[in-house]
Write a protein that holds these residues in place. Structure first.
Motif, PDB file in Angstrom:
ATOM      1  N   SER A 224       0.812  -1.211   0.000  1.00 26.22           N
ATOM      2  CA  SER A 224       0.000   0.000   0.000  1.00 26.22           C
ATOM      3  C   SER A 224       0.852   1.271   0.000  1.00 26.22           C
ATOM      4  O   SER A 224       0.331   2.354  -0.223  1.00 26.22           O
ATOM      5  N   PHE A 225       2.150   1.138   0.247  1.00 25.60           N
ATOM      6  CA  PHE A 225       3.049   2.285   0.162  1.00 25.60           C
ATOM      7  C   PHE A 225       4.428   1.800  -0.266  1.00 25.60           C
ATOM      8  O   PHE A 225       4.812   0.666  -0.023  1.00 25.60           O
ATOM      9  N   GLY A 226       5.134   2.684  -0.928  1.00 29.36           N
ATOM     10  CA  GLY A 226       6.412   2.339  -1.536  1.00 29.36           C
ATOM     11  C   GLY A 226       7.588   2.325  -0.575  1.00 29.36           C
ATOM     12  O   GLY A 226       7.477   2.764   0.575  1.00 29.36           O
ATOM     13  N   PRO A 227       8.735   1.858  -1.064  1.00 28.56           N
ATOM     14  CA  PRO A 227       9.932   1.715  -0.228  1.00 28.56           C
ATOM     15  C   PRO A 227      10.543   3.034   0.234  1.00 28.56           C
ATOM     16  O   PRO A 227      11.265   3.060   1.229  1.00 28.56           O
ATOM     17  N   ASP A 228      10.246   4.127  -0.462  1.00 31.61           N
ATOM     18  CA  ASP A 228      10.844   5.415  -0.111  1.00 31.61           C
ATOM     19  C   ASP A 228       9.977   6.263   0.816  1.00 31.61           C
ATOM     20  O   ASP A 228      10.322   7.403   1.121  1.00 31.61           O
ATOM     21  N   ILE A 229       8.887   5.707   1.284  1.00 39.15           N
ATOM     22  CA  ILE A 229       7.982   6.427   2.183  1.00 39.15           C
ATOM     23  C   ILE A 229       8.565   6.415   3.598  1.00 39.15           C
ATOM     24  O   ILE A 229       8.907   5.354   4.128  1.00 39.15           O
ATOM     25  N   PRO A 230       8.684   7.587   4.218  1.00 40.80           N
ATOM     26  CA  PRO A 230       9.188   7.643   5.603  1.00 40.80           C
ATOM     27  C   PRO A 230       8.200   6.979   6.560  1.00 40.80           C
ATOM     28  O   PRO A 230       7.004   7.213   6.482  1.00 40.80           O
ATOM     29  N   ILE A 231       8.731   6.150   7.448  1.00 40.18           N
ATOM     30  CA  ILE A 231       7.882   5.488   8.446  1.00 40.18           C
ATOM     31  C   ILE A 231       8.237   5.929   9.855  1.00 40.18           C
ATOM     32  O   ILE A 231       7.789   5.328  10.822  1.00 40.18           O
ATOM     33  N   SER A 232       9.025   6.978   9.954  1.00 39.18           N
ATOM     34  CA  SER A 232       9.524   7.406  11.248  1.00 39.18           C
ATOM     35  C   SER A 232       9.728   8.909  11.279  1.00 39.18           C
ATOM     36  O   SER A 232       9.667   9.580  10.267  1.00 39.18           O
ATOM     37  N   TRP A 233      10.012   9.389  12.460  1.00 37.57           N
ATOM     38  CA  TRP A 233      10.358  10.794  12.632  1.00 37.57           C
ATOM     39  C   TRP A 233      11.743  11.086  12.064  1.00 37.57           C
ATOM     40  O   TRP A 233      12.034  12.182  11.663  1.00 37.57           O
ATOM     41  N   LEU A 234      12.614  10.083  12.095  1.00 35.35           N
ATOM     42  CA  LEU A 234      13.983  10.276  11.617  1.00 35.35           C
ATOM     43  C   LEU A 234      14.024  10.466  10.116  1.00 35.35           C
ATOM     44  O   LEU A 234      13.405   9.703   9.365  1.00 35.35           O
ATOM     45  N   ARG A 235      14.762  11.435   9.699  1.00 33.55           N
ATOM     46  CA  ARG A 235      14.938  11.679   8.270  1.00 33.55           C
ATOM     47  C   ARG A 235      15.684  10.484   7.665  1.00 33.55           C
ATOM     48  O   ARG A 235      16.687  10.015   8.199  1.00 33.55           O
ATOM     49  N   GLY A 236      15.183   9.981   6.568  1.00 32.99           N
ATOM     50  CA  GLY A 236      15.834   8.865   5.892  1.00 32.99           C
ATOM     51  C   GLY A 236      15.424   7.494   6.392  1.00 32.99           C
ATOM     52  O   GLY A 236      15.848   6.485   5.859  1.00 32.99           O
ATOM     53  N   TYR A 237      14.596   7.427   7.434  1.00 31.46           N
ATOM     54  CA  TYR A 237      14.151   6.138   7.959  1.00 31.46           C
ATOM     55  C   TYR A 237      12.889   5.737   7.204  1.00 31.46           C
ATOM     56  O   TYR A 237      11.771   6.019   7.619  1.00 31.46           O
ATOM     57  N   THR A 238      13.097   5.134   6.066  1.00 33.52           N
ATOM     58  CA  THR A 238      12.012   4.731   5.174  1.00 33.52           C
ATOM     59  C   THR A 238      11.711   3.254   5.360  1.00 33.52           C
ATOM     60  O   THR A 238      12.427   2.541   6.067  1.00 33.52           O
ATOM     61  N   LYS A 239      10.696   2.801   4.664  1.00 30.88           N
ATOM     62  CA  LYS A 239      10.356   1.381   4.666  1.00 30.88           C
ATOM     63  C   LYS A 239      11.567   0.563   4.219  1.00 30.88           C
ATOM     64  O   LYS A 239      11.948  -0.405   4.872  1.00 30.88           O
ATOM     65  N   ALA A 240      12.197   0.965   3.111  1.00 31.36           N
ATOM     66  CA  ALA A 240      13.358   0.232   2.591  1.00 31.36           C
ATOM     67  C   ALA A 240      14.512   0.233   3.588  1.00 31.36           C
ATOM     68  O   ALA A 240      15.167  -0.794   3.799  1.00 31.36           O
ATOM     69  N   ALA A 241      14.778   1.369   4.214  1.00 35.27           N
ATOM     70  CA  ALA A 241      15.875   1.458   5.183  1.00 35.27           C
ATOM     71  C   ALA A 241      15.618   0.555   6.385  1.00 35.27           C
ATOM     72  O   ALA A 241      16.530  -0.121   6.867  1.00 35.27           O
ATOM     73  N   ALA A 242      14.384   0.539   6.859  1.00 35.38           N
ATOM     74  CA  ALA A 242      14.042  -0.307   8.004  1.00 35.38           C
ATOM     75  C   ALA A 242      14.182  -1.785   7.659  1.00 35.38           C
ATOM     76  O   ALA A 242      14.634  -2.583   8.477  1.00 35.38           O
ATOM     77  N   LEU A 243      13.799  -2.141   6.442  1.00 42.66           N
ATOM     78  CA  LEU A 243      13.871  -3.549   6.042  1.00 42.66           C
ATOM     79  C   LEU A 243      15.291  -4.008   5.738  1.00 42.66           C
ATOM     80  O   LEU A 243      15.596  -5.191   5.835  1.00 42.66           O
ATOM     81  N   SER A 244      16.164  -3.084   5.373  1.00 44.77           N
ATOM     82  CA  SER A 244      17.529  -3.477   5.031  1.00 44.77           C
ATOM     83  C   SER A 244      18.511  -3.323   6.187  1.00 44.77           C
ATOM     84  O   SER A 244      19.661  -3.744   6.076  1.00 44.77           O
ATOM     85  N   ALA A 245      18.061  -2.763   7.288  1.00 48.43           N
ATOM     86  CA  ALA A 245      18.960  -2.551   8.439  1.00 48.43           C
ATOM     87  C   ALA A 245      19.416  -3.886   9.012  1.00 48.43           C
ATOM     88  O   ALA A 245      18.617  -4.813   9.174  1.00 48.43           O
ATOM     89  N   SER A 246      20.703  -3.974   9.315  1.00 49.28           N
ATOM     90  CA  SER A 246      21.230  -5.216   9.887  1.00 49.28           C
ATOM     91  C   SER A 246      20.919  -5.323  11.377  1.00 49.28           C
ATOM     92  O   SER A 246      20.853  -6.411  11.921  1.00 49.28           O
ATOM     93  N   SER A 247      20.724  -4.203  12.031  1.00 46.89           N
ATOM     94  CA  SER A 247      20.270  -4.209  13.421  1.00 46.89           C
ATOM     95  C   SER A 247      19.247  -3.091  13.571  1.00 46.89           C
ATOM     96  O   SER A 247      19.292  -2.095  12.859  1.00 46.89           O
ATOM     97  N   ILE A 248      18.348  -3.301  14.493  1.00 49.26           N
ATOM     98  CA  ILE A 248      17.247  -2.358  14.637  1.00 49.26           C
ATOM     99  C   ILE A 248      16.913  -2.205  16.112  1.00 49.26           C
ATOM    100  O   ILE A 248      16.991  -3.156  16.869  1.00 49.26           O
ATOM    101  N   ASP A 249      16.553  -1.009  16.520  1.00 52.75           N
ATOM    102  CA  ASP A 249      16.084  -0.734  17.869  1.00 52.75           C
ATOM    103  C   ASP A 249      14.590  -1.067  17.868  1.00 52.75           C
ATOM    104  O   ASP A 249      13.782  -0.326  17.294  1.00 52.75           O
ATOM    105  N   LEU A 250      14.233  -2.187  18.487  1.00 49.99           N
ATOM    106  CA  LEU A 250      12.850  -2.666  18.437  1.00 49.99           C
ATOM    107  C   LEU A 250      11.874  -1.643  19.000  1.00 49.99           C
ATOM    108  O   LEU A 250      10.806  -1.430  18.426  1.00 49.99           O
TER     109      LEU A 250
END
Length: 175
Positions: free
Chosen positions: A114-140
């Motif tokens: 329903s939304f693309g990989p470049d859509i921001p999903i966070s307050w942080l600049r650059g934290y997009t769907k794609a960035a969240a999915l490709s991160a090797s570690s994540i703050d749950l």
């Protein structure tokens, strides 16, 4: 895999989906309304004056997130929301269920078209769907807080009713 005659269920990130997944990961004795109160209280929302059926309706996708709650979430302080989520919600999640929870959320996020990989999903600049999915570690905590906020602001909870799902069976969870 879809069988002949079955309708494919669309997986989407919405408040109900996230609520169900966190509920599935909860510790012993954590009730649905207590978890919903903690999630929304992280954003400054007080559910004590609401109809007691609201948490169940939100969890099942039978209600939209009310407009005044949407406004509280929209206007909350990001750092305070994450800190509150860490304080009130994360202790309700069993330690042994954190990785399966993260995996389930990432699977749904991957499948959500329903939304693309470049859509921001966070307050942080650059934290997009794609960035969240490709991160090797994540703050749950930050990830879940961000997705709850995103889902409240960007998704109609009632449109996701068919896609709200539970964790896969234990044998289906990737090790």
């Amino acid at each position: 895999m879809k069988r002949k005659g079955e309708i494919a269920v669309v997986k989407r990130i919405c408040f109900g989906t996230l609520f169900v997944l966190m509920y599935q990961a909860r510790g012993q004795g954590v009730k649905s309304d207590l978890l919903c109160n903690a999630i929304l209280a992280s954003f400054g929302v007080d559910l004590s004056y609401r109809d007691t059926s609201l948490p169940g309706h939100l969890k099942n996708g039978h209600a939209k997130v009310p407009g005044d709650i949407v406004e509280c979430v929209r206007n909350c302080d990001p750092k305070e929301a994450v800190d509150n989520f860490e304080t009130y919600v994360m202790p309700m999640i069993k330690d042994s269920m954190r990785m399966p929870l993260l995996s389930a959320v990432r699977d749904i996020l991957t499948d959500d078209r329903s939304f693309g990989p470049d859509i921001p999903i966070s307050w942080l600049r650059g934290y997009t769907k794609a960035a969240a999915l490709s991160a090797s570690s994540i703050d749950l905590t930050y990830f879940l807080t961000s997705l709850v906020r995103f889902s409240v602001l960007e998704t109609d909870n009632m449109e996701c009713v068919d896609g709200i799902r539970e964790f896969p069976k234990q044998k289906d969870i990737k090790k």
